[in-house]
Design a protein around this motif. Structure first.
Motif, short mmCIF file in Angstrom:
data_model
loop_
_atom_site.label_atom_id
_atom_site.label_comp_id
_atom_site.label_asym_id
_atom_site.label_seq_id
_atom_site.Cartn_x
_atom_site.Cartn_y
_atom_site.Cartn_z
N ALA A 58 0.80 -1.23 0.00
CA ALA A 58 0.00 0.00 0.00
C ALA A 58 0.83 1.27 0.00
CB ALA A 58 -0.92 0.01 1.23
N CYS A 59 2.02 1.24 0.55
CA CYS A 59 2.80 2.47 0.70
C CYS A 59 3.22 3.02 -0.67
CB CYS A 59 4.03 2.21 1.56
SG CYS A 59 5.05 3.70 1.76
N PRO A 60 2.84 4.26 -0.96
CA PRO A 60 3.17 4.83 -2.27
C PRO A 60 4.63 5.21 -2.44
CG PRO A 60 2.07 6.47 -0.92
CD PRO A 60 2.04 5.18 -0.14
N GLU A 79 11.23 8.80 3.32
CA GLU A 79 10.40 8.90 2.12
C GLU A 79 8.92 9.05 2.43
OE1 GLU A 79 11.94 9.13 -0.76
OE2 GLU A 79 13.83 8.87 0.31
N CYS A 80 8.56 8.93 3.71
CA CYS A 80 7.14 8.95 4.10
C CYS A 80 6.51 10.31 3.82
CB CYS A 80 7.02 8.61 5.59
SG CYS A 80 5.32 8.66 6.19
N ILE A 81 5.31 10.28 3.24
CA ILE A 81 4.57 11.51 2.96
C ILE A 81 3.39 11.66 3.92
CG2 ILE A 81 5.26 11.62 0.53
CD1 ILE A 81 2.50 10.39 -0.17
N LEU A 82 3.39 10.86 4.99
CA LEU A 82 2.38 10.95 6.05
C LEU A 82 0.96 10.79 5.51
CD1 LEU A 82 3.93 13.90 8.10
CD2 LEU A 82 4.24 11.45 8.47
N CYS A 83 0.80 9.91 4.56
CA CYS A 83 -0.53 9.72 3.97
C CYS A 83 -1.44 8.84 4.84
CB CYS A 83 -0.42 9.14 2.57
SG CYS A 83 0.09 7.39 2.54
N LEU A 84 -0.87 8.09 5.74
CA LEU A 84 -1.59 7.23 6.70
C LEU A 84 -2.22 5.98 6.08
CD1 LEU A 84 -3.35 9.97 8.85
CD2 LEU A 84 -1.01 9.13 9.00
N VAL A 85 -1.96 5.72 4.82
CA VAL A 85 -2.57 4.57 4.15
C VAL A 85 -2.12 3.25 4.80
CG1 VAL A 85 -2.56 3.27 1.99
CG2 VAL A 85 -2.98 5.72 1.97
N CYS A 86 -0.88 3.19 5.26
CA CYS A 86 -0.40 1.95 5.86
C CYS A 86 -1.17 1.61 7.13
CB CYS A 86 1.09 2.04 6.15
SG CYS A 86 1.55 3.46 7.16
N GLU A 87 -1.52 2.63 7.89
CA GLU A 87 -2.30 2.39 9.11
C GLU A 87 -3.65 1.77 8.77
OE1 GLU A 87 -1.15 5.91 12.27
OE2 GLU A 87 -3.22 5.40 11.87
S1 SF4 Z 1 2.07 7.05 5.94
FE1 SF4 Z 1 2.55 4.88 5.61
S2 SF4 Z 1 1.79 4.41 3.54
FE2 SF4 Z 1 1.94 6.65 3.70
S3 SF4 Z 1 3.97 7.15 2.91
FE3 SF4 Z 1 4.17 6.95 5.13
S4 SF4 Z 1 4.79 4.82 5.46
FE4 SF4 Z 1 3.99 4.95 3.37
#
Ligand code: SF4
Ligand code: SF4
Length: 114
Positions: A58-60, A79-87
């Motif tokens: 899932a992590c972009p 590299e995390c963009i704090l999108c929260l998709v992994c959660e």
């Molecule tokens: S919040 Fe999770 S899914 Fe989103 S970029 Fe960061 S590690 Fe990847």
């Protein structure tokens, strides 16, 4: 105790001990819990992880990497963009992302809501 059903302690950053390991990310432990958490901004409660790989898929930005010890690690947290998709993707609530500076708009965008 069936640890699989215990989610990550979201207060670990203030209540757990940051222990020294020769790893490129923080490792946290707790006397009360007995488990380990890897990472700070992107954190994985290793004892709840079933290695389903959903966060990896899932992590972009490909933050997660499987270690030689066969554990999911937040190796590329920078590299995390704090999108929260992994959660959202994690079926066992093993992941917690520090929302400080996070982007709800990015999350909605990735979910197709905006
Ligand atoms: S919040 Fe999770 S899914 Fe989103 S970029 Fe960061 S590690 Fe990847
Ligand atoms: S989604 Fe959750 S349970 Fe699955 S590999 Fe990632 S951290 Fe582990």
């Amino acid at each position: 105790m069936d640890r699989i059903h215990v989610p990550i302690d979201k207060n670990f950053r203030t209540t757990w001990n940051r222990i020294c390991h020769e790893r490129p990310y923080a490792v946290w432990s707790s006397e009360h819990d007995g488990g380990l958490i890897y990472g700070s901004t992107v954190a994985i409660y290793i004892d709840a992880c079933t290695l389903c790989m959903k966060c990896v898929d899932a992590c972009p930005t490909n933050v997660f990497k499987l270690s030689l010890e066969n554990e999911i690690t937040p190796l590329y947290t920078k590299e995390c963009i704090l999108c929260l998709v992994c959660e959202i993707a994690c079926p066992t609530d093993a992941i917690h992302v520090d929302r400080q500076g996070g982007s709800e708009e990015t999350l909605k965008s990735l979910l197709g809501e905006v």
